[in-house]
Design an enzyme around this catalytic site. Structure first.
Site, PDB file in Angstrom:
ATOM      1  N   GLY A  72      42.570 -48.822  10.200  1.00 32.66           N
ATOM      2  CA  GLY A  72      43.434 -47.594   9.423  1.00 32.66           C
ATOM      3  C   GLY A  72      43.094 -47.667   7.531  1.00 32.66           C
ATOM      4  O   GLY A  72      43.337 -46.558   7.603  1.00 32.66           O
ATOM      5  N   ASP A 131      54.924 -51.345   9.338  1.00 30.77           N
ATOM      6  CA  ASP A 131      56.175 -51.007  10.777  1.00 30.77           C
ATOM      7  C   ASP A 131      56.764 -52.212  10.111  1.00 30.77           C
ATOM      8  O   ASP A 131      57.246 -52.733   9.418  1.00 30.77           O
ATOM      9  CB  ASP A 131      55.327 -50.753  11.250  1.00 30.77           C
ATOM     10  CG  ASP A 131      56.049 -50.236  12.591  1.00 30.77           C
ATOM     11  OD1 ASP A 131      57.332 -50.201  12.637  1.00 30.77           O
ATOM     12  OD2 ASP A 131      56.048 -49.826  13.708  1.00 30.77           O
ATOM     13  N   LYS A 159      57.665 -48.069   6.604  1.00 34.05           N
ATOM     14  CA  LYS A 159      58.535 -47.731   7.478  1.00 34.05           C
ATOM     15  C   LYS A 159      59.864 -47.935   7.194  1.00 34.05           C
ATOM     16  O   LYS A 159      60.126 -49.356   7.475  1.00 34.05           O
ATOM     17  CB  LYS A 159      58.604 -47.095   8.237  1.00 34.05           C
ATOM     18  CG  LYS A 159      56.717 -47.036   9.159  1.00 34.05           C
ATOM     19  CD  LYS A 159      56.762 -47.055  11.557  1.00 34.05           C
ATOM     20  CE  LYS A 159      55.665 -45.688  11.270  1.00 34.05           C
ATOM     21  NZ  LYS A 159      55.283 -47.105  12.738  1.00 34.05           N
ATOM     22  N   VAL A 181      53.392 -42.313  13.671  1.00 34.30           N
ATOM     23  CA  VAL A 181      53.030 -41.809  13.079  1.00 34.30           C
ATOM     24  C   VAL A 181      51.190 -41.850  13.158  1.00 34.30           C
ATOM     25  O   VAL A 181      50.905 -42.815  13.280  1.00 34.30           O
ATOM     26  CB  VAL A 181      52.817 -40.925  11.382  1.00 34.30           C
ATOM     27  CG1 VAL A 181      54.434 -41.065  11.120  1.00 34.30           C
ATOM     28  CG2 VAL A 181      53.018 -42.540  11.301  1.00 34.30           C
ATOM     29  N   ASP A 187      46.071 -44.509  13.985  1.00 35.05           N
ATOM     30  CA  ASP A 187      45.339 -43.777  14.753  1.00 35.05           C
ATOM     31  C   ASP A 187      46.555 -43.392  16.345  1.00 35.05           C
ATOM     32  O   ASP A 187      47.720 -44.737  15.544  1.00 35.05           O
ATOM     33  CB  ASP A 187      44.403 -44.641  15.603  1.00 35.05           C
ATOM     34  CG  ASP A 187      44.787 -45.639  16.057  1.00 35.05           C
ATOM     35  OD1 ASP A 187      46.194 -46.516  15.079  1.00 35.05           O
ATOM     36  OD2 ASP A 187      44.174 -46.005  16.706  1.00 35.05           O
TER      37      ASP A 187
HETATM   38  P1  IMP Z   1      53.504 -53.948  11.677  1.00 36.55           P
HETATM   39  O1  IMP Z   1      53.117 -55.713  11.420  1.00 36.55           O
HETATM   40  O2  IMP Z   1      54.155 -53.760  12.359  1.00 36.55           O
HETATM   41  O3  IMP Z   1      53.953 -54.106  10.504  1.00 36.55           O
HETATM   42  O4  IMP Z   1      52.505 -52.794  12.049  1.00 36.55           O
HETATM   43  C1  IMP Z   1      50.645 -52.677  11.316  1.00 36.55           C
HETATM   44  C2  IMP Z   1      49.667 -52.359  11.981  1.00 36.55           C
HETATM   45  O5  IMP Z   1      50.022 -51.604  12.995  1.00 36.55           O
HETATM   46  C3  IMP Z   1      49.657 -51.525  11.270  1.00 36.55           C
HETATM   47  O6  IMP Z   1      48.388 -52.005  10.488  1.00 36.55           O
HETATM   48  C4  IMP Z   1      48.121 -50.314  11.962  1.00 36.55           C
HETATM   49  O7  IMP Z   1      47.508 -50.145  12.372  1.00 36.55           O
HETATM   50  C5  IMP Z   1      49.752 -50.032  13.141  1.00 36.55           C
HETATM   51  N1  IMP Z   1      50.410 -48.980  12.926  1.00 36.55           N
HETATM   52  C6  IMP Z   1      52.380 -49.332  12.555  1.00 36.55           C
HETATM   53  N2  IMP Z   1      52.593 -48.410  12.219  1.00 36.55           N
HETATM   54  C7  IMP Z   1      52.167 -47.629  12.797  1.00 36.55           C
HETATM   55  C8  IMP Z   1      51.974 -45.764  12.812  1.00 36.55           C
HETATM   56  O8  IMP Z   1      53.415 -45.260  12.890  1.00 36.55           O
HETATM   57  N3  IMP Z   1      50.362 -45.135  13.588  1.00 36.55           N
HETATM   58  C9  IMP Z   1      49.656 -45.420  13.505  1.00 36.55           C
HETATM   59  N4  IMP Z   1      49.616 -46.856  13.164  1.00 36.55           N
HETATM   60  C10 IMP Z   1      51.148 -47.710  13.313  1.00 36.55           C
HETATM   61 MG    MG Z   2      46.587 -48.542  14.799  1.00 38.55          MG
END
Ligand code: IMP
Ligand code: MG
Length: 211
Positions: A72, A131, A159, A181, A187
């Site tokens: 990403g 996220d 977020k 998003v 993606d």
């Molecule tokens: P987390 O571990 O829940 O903070 O998620 C982090 C990873 O999930 C990010 O590096 C993204 O690759 C993916 N991700 C989280 N939210 C989104 C989104 O809204 N769209 C696309 N990828 C996301």
């Molecule tokens: Mg991803």
């Protein structure tokens, strides 16, 4: 110093008129998939320039290593690094936390590790979006054991209210509500990363994918 004219590349400065004037602005083929543009391409570019200036000021005279979290962050890395007016090095890690779904599994896998040691380095981790924060939290813990001099985070998007773990994001671009998003590196099922803005997807897109 004068540039030798024969080496200079002439570019067409006028942009041809957009043949697809659509929601996506330049990729009409995505119009049926996108719901709403949350962050425009112009706003992203302004913010990324601002982050680059902050980082330039903070790391002047230091030995900066930018670490991008693939896939990403590749778009942000490319734009951000060109606004950091310092000598620096790059490395990348690839991690996976989602598979093809839109909810975090809480399980982080390292798909590709750094190419180089970071002991004694000033590391700035570049992430597309935070996220739940589980991915970042895991990565920071992992990188800290390798004894960098400093370890900070730059994330384009956070977020609001979604974090399950406390995190300090020193350089943050935008806060958005906890919605899924795509665009600017983000993606859904590996698509939409090349959109220059950040947008939500129509619910049908997920429904179709789940079937
Ligand atoms: P987390 O571990 O829940 O903070 O998620 C982090 C990873 O999930 C990010 O590096 C993204 O690759 C993916 N991700 C989280 N939210 C989104 C989104 O809204 N769209 C696309 N990828 C996301
Ligand atoms: Mg991803």
């Amino acid at each position: 110093m004068e540039t030798p004219t024969e080496a200079r590349i002439e570019v067409q400065r006028e942009r041809p008129e957009d043949p697809f004037p659509t929601l996506a602005g330049h990729m009409g083929v995505f119009d049926n998939d996108l719901q709403e543009i949350l962050i425009s391409g112009e706003d992203i570019q302004l913010k990324v320039a601002e982050l680059g200036q902050q980082i330039t000021r903070a790391y002047a005279g230091r030995d900066l290593l930018l670490v991008g979290v693939l896939k990403g962050a590749f778009v942000l890395m490319a734009d951000l690094s060109r606004h950091i007016r310092l000598p620096m090095e790059f490395d990348f890690m690839a991690v996976s936390s989602y598979g093809a779904a839109t909810q975090t599994s809480g399980v982080v896998r390292i798909l590709k590790d750094l190419d180089h040691e970071i002991m004694g380095r000033e590391v700035l981790l570049v992430e597309d979006i935070v996220d739940s924060g589980l991915t970042l939290s895991y990565l920071l813990k992992n990188l800290r054991t390798r004894k960098p001099v400093s370890l900070e985070v730059c994330a384009l998007i956070q977020k609001v209210g979604a974090q399950q773990v406390p995190l300090h994001i020193r350089y943050r671009g935008f806060e958005i509500p906890p919605v899924f998003v795509v665009g600017y590196g983000l993606d859904y099922g590996e698509r939409y990363r090349n959109l220059p803005f950040v947008a939500t997807l129509r619910p049908e897109v997920y429904r179709d994918a789940v079937s």
